[in-house]
Design an enzyme around this catalytic site. Sequence first.
Site, PDB file in Angstrom:
ATOM      1  N   GLY A 126       0.897  -1.391  -0.033  1.00 32.75           N
ATOM      2  CA  GLY A 126       0.134  -0.005   0.047  1.00 32.75           C
ATOM      3  C   GLY A 126       0.784   1.292  -0.003  1.00 32.75           C
ATOM      4  O   GLY A 126       1.300   1.610  -1.016  1.00 32.75           O
ATOM      5  N   THR A 169       0.540   6.526  -1.871  1.00 39.34           N
ATOM      6  CA  THR A 169       0.076   6.228  -3.427  1.00 39.34           C
ATOM      7  C   THR A 169      -0.414   5.069  -3.466  1.00 39.34           C
ATOM      8  O   THR A 169      -0.812   4.799  -5.021  1.00 39.34           O
ATOM      9  CB  THR A 169       1.103   6.808  -4.248  1.00 39.34           C
ATOM     10  N   GLU A 215      -4.012   3.854   3.630  1.00 39.08           N
ATOM     11  CA  GLU A 215      -4.205   5.187   3.999  1.00 39.08           C
ATOM     12  C   GLU A 215      -5.361   5.871   3.529  1.00 39.08           C
ATOM     13  O   GLU A 215      -5.189   6.312   2.085  1.00 39.08           O
ATOM     14  CB  GLU A 215      -2.735   6.019   3.840  1.00 39.08           C
ATOM     15  N   TYR A 216      -6.703   5.905   4.038  1.00 36.50           N
ATOM     16  CA  TYR A 216      -6.898   5.176   5.281  1.00 36.50           C
ATOM     17  C   TYR A 216      -8.132   4.689   5.236  1.00 36.50           C
ATOM     18  O   TYR A 216      -8.929   5.256   4.393  1.00 36.50           O
ATOM     19  CB  TYR A 216      -6.862   6.686   6.300  1.00 36.50           C
ATOM     20  N   THR A 267       3.012   8.823  13.745  1.00 36.40           N
ATOM     21  CA  THR A 267       2.994  10.290  14.473  1.00 36.40           C
ATOM     22  C   THR A 267       4.113  11.086  13.905  1.00 36.40           C
ATOM     23  O   THR A 267       4.920  11.463  14.691  1.00 36.40           O
ATOM     24  CB  THR A 267       3.272   9.801  16.005  1.00 36.40           C
ATOM     25  N   TYR A 268       4.045  11.369  12.739  1.00 35.83           N
ATOM     26  CA  TYR A 268       4.440  12.615  12.086  1.00 35.83           C
ATOM     27  C   TYR A 268       3.955  13.246  10.984  1.00 35.83           C
ATOM     28  O   TYR A 268       2.672  12.772  10.618  1.00 35.83           O
ATOM     29  CB  TYR A 268       6.044  11.956  11.572  1.00 35.83           C
ATOM     30  N   ASP A 269       4.472  14.040  10.344  1.00 33.56           N
ATOM     31  CA  ASP A 269       3.831  14.918   9.550  1.00 33.56           C
ATOM     32  C   ASP A 269       2.510  15.761   9.749  1.00 33.56           C
ATOM     33  O   ASP A 269       1.577  15.778   8.962  1.00 33.56           O
ATOM     34  CB  ASP A 269       3.573  13.855   7.988  1.00 33.56           C
ATOM     35  N   TRP A 273      10.269   5.627   9.681  1.00 32.54           N
ATOM     36  CA  TRP A 273      10.214   5.747   8.224  1.00 32.54           C
ATOM     37  C   TRP A 273      11.226   6.819   7.886  1.00 32.54           C
ATOM     38  O   TRP A 273      11.127   8.008   8.202  1.00 32.54           O
ATOM     39  CB  TRP A 273       8.910   6.339   7.944  1.00 32.54           C
TER      40      TRP A 273
END
Length: 402
Positions: free
Chosen positions: A135, A138, A178-179, A242-244, A381
């Site tokens: 996944g 994109t 996502e998601y 837990t980022y972006d 990541w």
Amino acid sequence: MRVVPVLVAMIALLAGCTATPARTSAAPPSSAAPASRVVAYFADWGVYGRDFQVRDVDTSGAAGRLTHLVYAFGQVTDGTCATGDAWAAAQKPYAAEDSVDGVADVPTQVLRGTFGQLRKLKARHPNLRILWSFGGWTGSRGYTEAARDPGRFARSCATLLKDPRWAGLFDGIDIDWEYPNACGLECDRSGPLALGALLGALRSELGQDAVITAAVPGDIGKLTATDYAGAARAATWLSAMTYDYFGTGDTPGPTAPHSPLTAYPGIPRETATADAAVRELLALGVPRDKVLLGVGFYGRGWRGVSTAAPGGRASGAAAGSYDKGVEDYEVLRKSCPPTGTAGGTAYAFCRDQWWSYDTPETIRTKMAYARSNGLGGAFAWELSGDTPDAQLVRAMADGLSG
């Protein structure tokens, strides 16, 4: 996970959402011992322009510190598991100097590419478990169809893992959707039980010994769209992204760290923190030891900034090596060293640029948080953003071990 060009626009959209009541203090401590899983993603596209090969995972020392390595990404095609970049995965020949064991691939070799190198890495590090993730930002579109027949999806994944060329290489599967029942690059309406159904079908098909995981949103609004407690029952763990939380899609600012652990004075959205996401997952009923804290090995930045502290205005995205507004930690630690911290993560002001990213020091703080709250560990990541001596992976492993 981060597949960046489209993600910038999504972050801008999220920044405009109405905030729910803030949960700004750290989650209540738990006496439960964390499982200390140290997990990191290996992105298939990194073997090209970035020239990040499996050999680098070994020579950096990362392989000796990781408990799990996740290969990203396979595709979800017609509702089934499928290979992503087949050339990178199984066909790309490696010269001796680029190979894990120093032996060059030969034309008659059945398995080459990253999978061939991962097999060599696993032979050198037999305790390292390897997952195949399907996944990504994109590549999540196919999950809507997969959710219509979870059994068919699971059978296709099992068949792919058993392909004679790489049979025995993978210890399980990671779902990066996502998601589910929410909007990512596209909006999905599979229903709140869809993710759990897919994970349950994989568990039935692959057995109790398989590692079956899912990457889940770090945004608390999206966490309410799916039954994550139900999904966790079949999963080995859930990886909270837990980022972006903030980024250059928010141009012209205000500047804000993209991966704060906790809220800080002036944060644009008080619930846009790792702590808020962890609290929400626990409140929804996900067991602590099945939650992994996410860490980014990259930063997000603006240009045209005149204020060193968070909250300044900007004229646009700072230049990055591969994408606007995004840069690897390995580059940023030299080009724009940290000048402060906010919300448990670092930021840097240099010339007219403002960047936020995690350092070994802030990662250790985050690992202490994971440990004190009885979480199952942490994941990153992704590996190509780390230093040649794996400073960030080492900080994760050392921080989780206490």
